[in-house]
Structures are given as structure tokens and as C-alpha cells.
Design an enzyme around this catalytic site. Structure first.
Site, mmCIF file in Angstrom:
data_model
loop_
_atom_site.group_PDB
_atom_site.id
_atom_site.type_symbol
_atom_site.label_atom_id
_atom_site.label_comp_id
_atom_site.label_asym_id
_atom_site.label_seq_id
_atom_site.Cartn_x
_atom_site.Cartn_y
_atom_site.Cartn_z
ATOM 1 N N HIS A 503 0.829 -1.211 0.000
ATOM 2 C CA HIS A 503 0.000 0.000 0.000
ATOM 3 C C HIS A 503 0.857 1.253 0.000
ATOM 4 O O HIS A 503 0.545 2.230 -0.686
ATOM 5 C CB HIS A 503 -0.928 -0.003 1.216
ATOM 6 C CG HIS A 503 -2.007 1.034 1.180
ATOM 7 N ND1 HIS A 503 -1.981 2.164 1.963
ATOM 8 C CD2 HIS A 503 -3.153 1.105 0.445
ATOM 9 C CE1 HIS A 503 -3.060 2.886 1.743
ATOM 10 N NE2 HIS A 503 -3.787 2.270 0.819
ATOM 11 N N CYS A 504 1.933 1.233 0.739
ATOM 12 C CA CYS A 504 2.822 2.399 0.809
ATOM 13 C C CYS A 504 3.448 2.719 -0.553
ATOM 14 O O CYS A 504 3.777 3.868 -0.823
ATOM 15 C CB CYS A 504 3.947 2.146 1.809
ATOM 16 S SG CYS A 504 3.416 1.903 3.513
#
Length: 618
Positions: A503-504
Site C-alpha cells: 500500500h505504501c
């Protein structure tokens, strides 16, 4: 002489309420009237000693009138033209039930189901059923139930049982319309936010990723199979483009380069690839997708410049809010609610009012939920321990009770479980187990894009499989794809961590032409028995296209799903549907989908028939 049976308002209303052996479902169209009326089929019944009861179903208004010989001479002299005008007025508004008698007759055991007719259709006013004595005749343009009652003025009790036709000249009497319950009488429109920040699980046009690669090429390949990818290519140390090299490397790894757009984008460093954190917030203002920038909470000049560069690339408006923030510490439902841990307060001089004001002004966030950081790590990003996956669902990590951070994870899980979602009930919380410590389990740091979940896998195979099951339970019908990061001994430190995973390193770009279905305060769980259940939603085409259809799919008591068009409410973008005749114990499931003229499509709730809106009548 003929004796006419009396019909009371109570009996008639009871009969109307019990008109069906099966639930009757109606969609409601109020687009042609400023005062919406229920265009439902009506029941007309006449009763006398010498004539049998009859019933007629039509779409005109119903007038139930009962006269009593005690009525004044003015009401006795009501002309047929007055009756006609009353009937005409009734047929242009809601069904009318009128009666001047208070005596109840024996109840009817028959039940008739009632279906709706669109208010844009002309009501059928030709059918009528009437009861009169042999010396009088009635003619009315609308359907009616008439009962004439005469008695001596000194004995009302006997007049409620029979009447003598010696007063046949008074058989024509006035009626006072009493409107039945209009299901949309107190309708409040849903006004989708003029400014709103779309959620990650809404339709996306592409997924942003960075180059040089920061995850195995298998991750790029998987995402590019079903999504367009916008690859931000960091120039080399001489500021020369590396697009040719990037294309060659991705193609060599089996990535579908036809689904990848390569653009030069300076991002400070080959190893500062957290595009989630430095990407802007995407915000719809009216029907225009815009970019809202913030001060990135890292001192990286080039990354701070990415939002304005993306606004230029997409050719969409750019706005700057005066707030220090980061994308990894924000999740939103697309309907005015957002979540962050208290890092956002700390990084803005502990000025909570400033944070709330800026978020509301620039992103349309009316309900900003702030939690503690249960992880207690340096990063303090919400995507390291929680994830909103639908308007009513949040996944929260769970640690063993023996872990020193266990109580803090339970604290935030309880806080979110006691927070109401946009549908009007509390969020449904799903827990994904992590062992804590050095065991890598970055399961909430996943990416959702166009009905796919890209789940970063950790270091424990059993935990990985359990995490996949949690997502499958929360998002039935979605494809959950487990993806491995680089090995733990990666030379460049690009392995997945509990504080840094998929996600990052990705960021979805909302589809600026999406169809958005905005349902609020839905029926859920056990609900009280009542005559009508109004389903309403607001449907917006951000492409400014005509809506081809807005359809409700419903099932009653686990029957096969039935599709019905919803009706536009007046001149708004609201659409309605009315359930009628439901009984105690009935179980209703439904979902709504919509498509515009350019085939932009959406569904509510997120998983459609696999996890629909659901309520049971007490």
C-alpha cells in the site's frame, strides 16, 4: 326497502393494510409532480343486501365515502358536479379515503397484493364500483366506495345497523377525503457532497507506481494485468530519462507494457518510493476531479512537487491546503468520513480545530475520526494496522493477548466498532491476526483496485492463508491475490515490513468518469413492521452522461433475485423504490446498480448479491 351495510374507516384501512398474501413491491416515480403520490392499484368494494361485493383494481385514486342521514342539509345537497371535481382532484394526488361513518363492519379475510404505477402515466378513471339504493344512481369519474346510511336523528346506535330507504332523497351526501399514508410525503433528498474524496475501493482509472522497481516484477505484472499503471520514472543522476530502460525491464519481467504509461517524475531518490505518502488527495468538486495538495511530512522537495506536476499531467485543477499530512495516515469512505491516527494532530501543532477545518474545507470531510496509533512504531500510519474496504467495513489487525500492544489494538478496534457508518449502523469490523514482534505480517497494507485485492504476504505461511480468508470474507466476489516482496536480505532493503509494504508503494487514481451510488441510512438488521419501506439513493454520473438505468435487485425470504427499475424523484438525481405489504418475519435482501450512456457502471453495496443490504421485519 333495502338495508345497506356500513363500512368504517377502521375496517377499510385494515383491509387495505392486509391486501396481499404475498409482499407487494412497488417503485415510486414522482418525477411528474411537485407533490409525490403513491400510484398504487386500488380496491373498490360495494355492498348491499341485494348485490354482491365487487372489487376493481386500477391506478386511479380511491375515495371511500359513507353518508349518514344526520348530516346537514348542505351536505345532503352535494351535487354530482362537486363529487366529480373532488374525484378529479383526488386522482391527481394521493389515494383518498373518506368516510363520515364511525361504525365498523365485519372484517374481510381476502387479501389483495398491490403494485405501483408510475405517476407519469395518466390514471385510469373509468372504473368504479358503487352501492346505491334503487331510487338513486351515482356517476363518478373516479373509483369509489359508497355506503348510504339513514336513521332517525334520535337513535345513532340503531342507524349504525340499518337504514330505511324512505329518505331516499337524502341518499346523495358529501364526502370528506382523508389521504392515506404517502410513502414519500416526508421524503428528504440525498444530496451527494458537492466536495468529496473518493475511497480506494471505488472505480480507479489507474494505479501509480515508481521506478526503479521497489517490489518484485511479479507485483508489477499482477497489477498491470487488470489495471492501467502510471509509472513515475525517476531520472538518473544526470537527470536523464530512464523510460526506455524502465520499459525494457518491465517487458523482460513479463509485465504487460501496453497497460503501462511511463512518465518522467523526479522523486528525490531511487529509494524514496513511497508514492502513497507523497501523492496528493484526489477530490471531486461538483463533478470535476481535482487535486488537493498538502505539506508532505518529510523534507523532500521533489516529492512535495509531485502533486502539482500530476495536476498538470492530468489537466485537472490544483488546490493547496495548509496542513501537514501524509497519504499513509489517511483512509476514507468516499462519503464524507475519514480516519487517521493522532499523528496528524501532533504534526499540526496539536491544533485539532485547524486539522478538522482544513480537511472539511479542502476535502469535504465532515466526520474526521482520529484514533491513537496502536502500533507504537515510528511511522504512525493508519495503513500499518487498519484498512477500510467498503462503506461499512474495516479490517483491523489483532495481536496475541500476550503482546504488550494488544490492549491498544483492541482500543482502536472498539472505537471503530462503535462508530456509525454512512448506512446508519456501526462499522463491521474484521480482524486479521498478526503475531507481532519480528514476524512480518503487513496484511492491512494492501491495495484495492477495481474489485481486486493485492495483499502483501508476510513471513508465516499459515498467517498468510488466514489473511487471505479474512479479505475473502469481507469482500466476497473480489479476487484476493497474495504477493510476495523481496527477500529479507535484499541488498537495497526493499523487502516488505510491518511498517512498509504494498500500500505504501502504490496509489490508485480515481476514475474521473465514474458512476457513484450514494445510499444513506439504509434498513439494516431487525426493523419495525410498517406499511411502506422506502429505498432511496442518489446516483451521480461524473461523466455528465445520461443514466441508462438505475436498478434495484431484491430477494424476499431467499427467493430468486428480481430486478426492477428505480424511479427518479422529481427533478433530482435521487431514485426511489417502495416495498409494500411486507409481513412480520419477512427477510429482505437488495442491492442497487447503475450504468450511464458510456457504460460507466457501479454497484451498492460493494459486493452486490454476495453481501447485499439486508433487513428482517420484526
Amino acid at each position: 326497502m333495502k338495508t345497506l351495510k356500513t363500512i368504517s374507516v377502521v375496517s377499510i384501512l385494515t383491509a387495505v393494510a392486509l391486501v396481499s398474501c404475498h409482499p407487494a413491491i412497488s417503485s415510486f416515480d414522482a418525477s411528474s409532480s411537485n407533490e409525490p403520490s403513491l400510484g398504487s392499484s386500488t380496491i373498490n368494494v360495494s355492498s348491499s343486501e341485494n348485490s354482491s361485493s365487487s372489487s376493481v383494481l386500477n391506478s386511479s385514486s380511491t375515495t371511500i365515502s359513507s353518508s349518514n342521514s344526520q348530516s346537514s342539509s348542505s351536505s345532503k345537497e352535494t351535487s354530482s358536479s362537486q363529487q366529480s371535481s373532488q374525484s378529479s382532484a383526488a386522482s391527481s394526488s394521493s389515494n383518498a379515503i373518506s368516510s363520515s361513518s364511525t361504525t365498523s363492519s365485519s372484517s374481510s379475510s381476502s387479501r389483495v397484493s398491490s403494485s405501483s404505477a408510475s405517476s407519469s402515466q395518466a390514471p385510469n378513471s373509468s372504473s368504479s364500483a358503487s352501492s346505491s339504493n334503487s331510487s338513486s344512481s351515482s356517476s363518478s369519474s373516479s373509483s369509489s366506495i359508497s355506503s348510504s346510511v339513514s336513521s332517525s336523528s334520535s337513535s345513532s346506535s340503531s342507524s349504525s345497523q340499518s337504514s330505511q330507504s324512505s329518505s331516499s332523497s337524502s341518499s346523495s351526501s358529501s364526502s370528506t377525503p382523508i389521504a392515506p399514508v404517502d410513502p414519500l410525503a416526508n421524503y428528504e433528498t440525498i444530496d451527494t457532497f458537492s466536495m468529496r474524496m473518493p475511497a480506494e475501493f471505488e472505480p480507479a482509472s489507474m494505479v501509480k507506481m515508481c521506478y526503479p522497481i521497489n517490489m518484485p516484477l511479479s507485483v508489477y505484472k499482477s497489477i498491470a494485468e487488470t489495471n492501467k499503471v502510471l509509472l513515475l520514472v525517476n531520472p538518473d543522476n544526470s537527470n536523464k530519462s530512464r523510460i526506455t530502460k524502465a520499459r525494457s525491464e518491465l517487458v523482460g519481467g513479463g509485465v504487460n507494457a501496453d497497460n503501462v504509461t511511463f512518465i518522467d517524475m523526479p522523486i528525490d531518490s531511487d529509494y524514496a518510493y513511497w508514492v502513497r505518502d507523497f501523492s496528493p488527495f484526489y477530490v471531486f468538486k461538483e463533478k470535476q476531479l481535482t487535486i488537493t495538495d498538502f505539506t508532505y511530512n518529510r523534507p523532500r522537495y521533489e516529492q512535495n512537487a509531485v502533486p502539482s506536476a500530476l495536476a498538470e499531467y492530468f489537466n485537472i485543477p490544483y488546490n493547496k491546503m495548509y496542513l501537514t499530512h501524509t497519504g499513509g495516515n489517511l483512509m476514507q469512505d468516499g462519503r464524507g468520513t475519514a480516519f487517521s491516527d493522532d499523528l496528524v494532530i501532533q504534526e499540526n501543532s496539536n491544533n485539532r480545530n485547524k486539522v478538522m477545518t482544513q480537511m472539511q474545507r479542502y476535502t469535504g470531510t465532515d466526520n474526521y475520526v482520529i484514533t491513537i496509533d496502536p502500533q507504537g512504531d515510528y511511522i504512525a500510519h493508519i495503513d500499518c494496522w487498519g484498512k477500510i474496504v467498503a462503506p461499512d467495513k474495516i479490517i483491523v489487525a489483532r495481536l496475541p493477548e500476550t503482546n504488550s500492544r494488544y490492549q491498544y489494538y483492541e482500543q482502536v478496534a472498539n472505537q471503530l466498532a462503535n462508530t456509525k457508518c454512512v448506512y446508519g449502523y456501526n462499522y463491521r469490523i474484521y480482524r486479521v491476526d498478526e503475531k507481532g514482534g519480528n514476524v512480518v505480517a503487513p496484511y492491512t497494507n494492501s491495495l484495492i483496485a477495481n474489485n481486486h485485492v493485492y495483499l502483501p504476504l508476510g513471513s508465516n505461511a499459515t498467517d498468510n492463508q488466514n489473511a487471505i480468508k479474512v479479505y475473502q470474507e469481507a469482500l466476497p466476489g473480489y479476487e484476493v491475490i497474495g504477493l510476495k516482496g523481496f527477500s529479507a536480505n535484499d541488498t537495497y532493503g526493499r523487502q516488505f515490513l510491518n511498517t512498509d509494504a504494498l500500500h505504501c508503494r502504490t496509489h490508485e487514481v480515481p476514475d474521473q468518469n465514474m458512476v457513484f451510488i450514494d445510499s444513506r441510512e439504509v434498513y439494516h438488521g431487525e426493523v419495525d413492521l410498517k406499511e411502506h419501506y422506502v429505498i432511496k439513493t442518489n446516483v451521480v454520473s461524473y461523466a455528465n452522461e445520461e443514466l441508462d438505468n438505475v436498478t434495484i435487485h431484491y430477494s424476499i425470504n431467499d427467493s430468486q433475485y428480481i430486478e426492477k427499475p428505480m424511479n427518479q424523484y422529481l427533478e433530482t438525481t435521487n431514485y426511489t423504490f417502495v416495498f409494500e405489504g411486507l409481513e412480520s418475519g419477512d427477510e429482505v435482501k437488495y442491492y442497487i446498480d447503475a450504468k450511464d450512456a458510456k457504460d460507466n457502471y457501479n454497484i451498492d453495496p460493494t459486493c452486490g448479491a454476495l453481501d447485499p443490504h439486508h433487513f428482517i421485519i420484526k
